[in-house]
Design an enzyme around this catalytic site. Structure first.
Site, mmCIF file in Angstrom:
data_model
loop_
_atom_site.group_PDB
_atom_site.id
_atom_site.type_symbol
_atom_site.label_atom_id
_atom_site.label_comp_id
_atom_site.label_asym_id
_atom_site.label_seq_id
_atom_site.Cartn_x
_atom_site.Cartn_y
_atom_site.Cartn_z
ATOM 1 N N CYS A 1 -77.399 87.731 20.574
ATOM 2 C CA CYS A 1 -76.415 88.613 21.195
ATOM 3 C C CYS A 1 -75.724 87.784 22.556
ATOM 4 O O CYS A 1 -76.429 86.559 22.589
ATOM 5 C CB CYS A 1 -77.199 89.777 22.120
ATOM 6 S SG CYS A 1 -78.296 89.459 23.157
ATOM 7 N N HIS B 1 -84.986 81.314 27.284
ATOM 8 C CA HIS B 1 -83.524 81.227 26.797
ATOM 9 C C HIS B 1 -82.526 80.589 27.674
ATOM 10 O O HIS B 1 -81.966 81.166 28.338
ATOM 11 C CB HIS B 1 -83.111 82.957 26.732
ATOM 12 C CG HIS B 1 -81.582 83.047 26.491
ATOM 13 N ND1 HIS B 1 -80.852 82.278 25.649
ATOM 14 C CD2 HIS B 1 -80.865 84.384 26.749
ATOM 15 C CE1 HIS B 1 -79.575 82.793 25.507
ATOM 16 N NE2 HIS B 1 -79.705 84.160 26.142
ATOM 17 N N CYS C 1 -74.128 83.181 26.015
ATOM 18 C CA CYS C 1 -75.384 82.576 25.183
ATOM 19 C C CYS C 1 -75.392 82.080 23.813
ATOM 20 O O CYS C 1 -76.306 81.269 23.412
ATOM 21 C CB CYS C 1 -76.138 84.031 25.088
ATOM 22 S SG CYS C 1 -76.264 85.145 26.557
#
Length: 387
Positions: free
Chosen positions: A373, A343, A91
Site C-alpha cells: 500500500c 518499513h 511507500c
C-alpha cells in the site's frame, strides 16, 4: 517484447531507527555500499555499461536530499557517465524504481540498470517538513494524512478484531526470527558496518529490529496509538521504524545471456492503482488485480506472496480482498514482514521483492507476487516468474 530479468538483489540489515546500529551511518553510505556490492558480486558487469540508477527515497531532504541516487553513486565510485535519479511514490518508491528500470529496458533505452531505494528514518523522520495543502480537506478526509487512522477505518470496514491483529503482529516477529536463526535471510543480507550500544564499530549481519520475545498476549497489553478511545491499532501491530536500503541488478535477458549471468527471475507484470485515501491501505488489492490480469494468471496461480505489513489492521483486509486470508500460512510473508523488520519507506519495495525472490528459490516456486500500500491511497504490485 524483451524479457526483463533480475540477476541479483541484496539488502542491508534493518537497523532500529532509535539509537540503532546505523545511527552513525548516513543514508548515502547505506545506498553506496549496496551499489558497490552488486558490482563486486557480479564482476561480469562492466560498470561503464550501466545506463542509469533508479533509487527510491521518500523524505528527499537533509542527507537524503539533492538526488540521493546520484550522490550515492558518486560515493560508490560508479563511473561518472552513469546517470542516477531519485524516485518517489511514497511507500512504493523502490518498487517504482524497479518498474521504471524495467520499462526503460523494454523501450530500448538501455540494457543494464540498478534499481533500489533507501530510507534512514532515524536521521530523517517520516513527517519532517510535511505541510499538506489545507484545500485537500475539501476532497479528502482530514484523517487520510494519518496512516494509522486509515488502518483503523479499514479494520472496522472488514471486521478485523484486535485479537487478529495481535496474532498477526506476533506471527511477523516469530517468522522473521525463525528465518534469522535458520539462516534464510543470509543470502539476501549484505553485511554493513555499524555501531553497537557501546559505540564500537561492528559488522552488522542480522536485522536489529526483530523482537523474538513478542507474543500475541504481550501485544494485547498495548494501548491503541491513533484512536485511544475506540481504536485497535497499536505500536506492536504497526510496521517498525527502521533504517535500511535494498538494491537490484536489472537487465534484459539477452544481455544476461551475453554476459554469462544466470537470471533469478523475470518481471512478468507490473501495476499501480489508486483507491480512496481514507482507506489507503487497500491499494494492493486493485494494483494486484491489474498485475494478475496483465500476467494472464489468477491469484491461485501465485505460489508465494510478499505483502508489505504497514499495519496488521491493513494487511488482513488486503488478504481478505485478494482471497489469501485462508492461505496465509502456506503463501504469505513466510519470513515475517515489516511489523518485525520495519518499513524504511523508500527501501521497502525492493526489500520485499528481494525477500520474495529468495523465498521463490527456496520453495522452488514458479510465480511470486510483491505488493504494498502507499500513503494517500495507492497500491503497487509486481508479478515475478522464475526462469
Amino acid at each position: 517484447m524483451k524479457d526483463i530479468v533480475i540477476v541479483d538483489c541484496i539488502r542491508t540489515p534493518m537497523g532500529r531507527s532509535k539509537n540503532g546500529v546505523f545511527r552513525h551511518t548516513r543514508a548515502e553510505d547505506l545506498s553506496a555500499a549496496l551499489m558497490k556490492g552488486l558490482l563486486e558480486r557480479n564482476p561480469e558487469v562492466d560498470p561503464e555499461e550501466l545506463e542509469d540508477i533508479y533509487w527510491g527515497c521518500v523524505q528527499q531532504t537533509l542527507e537524503q536530499g539533492f538526488n540521493i541516487a546520484r550522490n550515492s553513486a558518486l560515493i560508490a565510485g560508479i563511473p561518472h557517465k552513469v546517470a542516477g535519479v531519485t524516485v518517489n511514490r511514497l511507500c512504493g518508491s523502490s518498487m517504482q524504481a524497479l518498474h521504471d528500470a524495467t520499462r526503460a529496458i523494454m523501450n530500448g533505452d538501455g540494457d543494464i540498470f540498478m534499481a533500489g531505494g533507501v530510507e534512514h528514518m532515524g536521521h530523517v523522520p517520516m513527517t519532517h517538513g510535511i505541510d499538506f495543502h489545507p484545500g485537500m480537506n475539501k476532497s479528502v478526509a482530514k484523517a487520510s494524512g494519518s496512516m494509522g487512522m486509515t488502518a483503523e477505518l479499514l479494520s472496522r470496514k472488514f471486521g478485523i478484531t484486535r485479537e487478529q491483529q495481535d496474532e498477526f503482529g506476533a506471527r511477523s516477529h516469530r517468522k522473521a526470527h525463525e528465518a534469522t536463526v535458520e539462516g534464510r535471510f543470509a543470502k539476501e543480507i549484505y553485511a554493513m558496518n555499524g555501531h553497537n550500544a557501546d559505540g564500537e564499530l561492528v559488522r552488522v549481519t542480522e536485522d536489529e529490529v526483530i523482537r523474538p520475545e513478542t507474543t500475541a498476549e504481550g501485544l494485547s497489553q498495548l494501548r491503541p496509538v491513533f484512536d485511544p478511545a475506540n481504536g485497535t491499532v497499536t505500536a506492536g501491530t504497526s510496521s517498525a521504524l527502521s533504517d535500511g536500503a535494498a538494491a537490484m541488478l536489472v537487465m534484459s535477458a539477452d544481455k544476461a545471456k551475453e554476459l554469462g549471468l544466470t537470471p533469478r527471475v523475470k518481471i512478468r507484470s507490473m501495476a499501480v492503482a489508486g483507491c480512496d485515501p481514507s482507506i489507503m491501505g487497500y491499494g494492493p488489492v486493485p494494483a494486484t488485480e491489474k498485475a494478475l490480469k496483465r500476467a494472464g494468471v489468477s491469484i491461485d496461480d501465485i505460489d508465494v506472496v510478499e505483502l508489505n505489513e504497514a499495519f496488521a489492521a491493513q494487511s488482513l483486509p488486503v488478504l481478505k480482498g485478494l482471497k489469501l486470508f485462508d492461505k496465509m500460512e502456506e503463501k504469505v510473508n513466510l519470513n515475517g514482514g515489516a511489523i518485525a523488520l520495519g518499513h524504511p519507506l523508500g527501501c521497502s519495495g525492493a526489500r520485499i521483492s528481494t525477500t520474495l525472490i529468495n523465498l521463490m528459490e527456496e520453495k522452488d516456486a514458479k510465480l511470486g507476487l510483491a505488493t504494498m500500500c502507499i500513503g494517500l491511497g495507492q497500491g503497487i504490485a509486481t508479478v515475478f516468474e522464475r526462469v
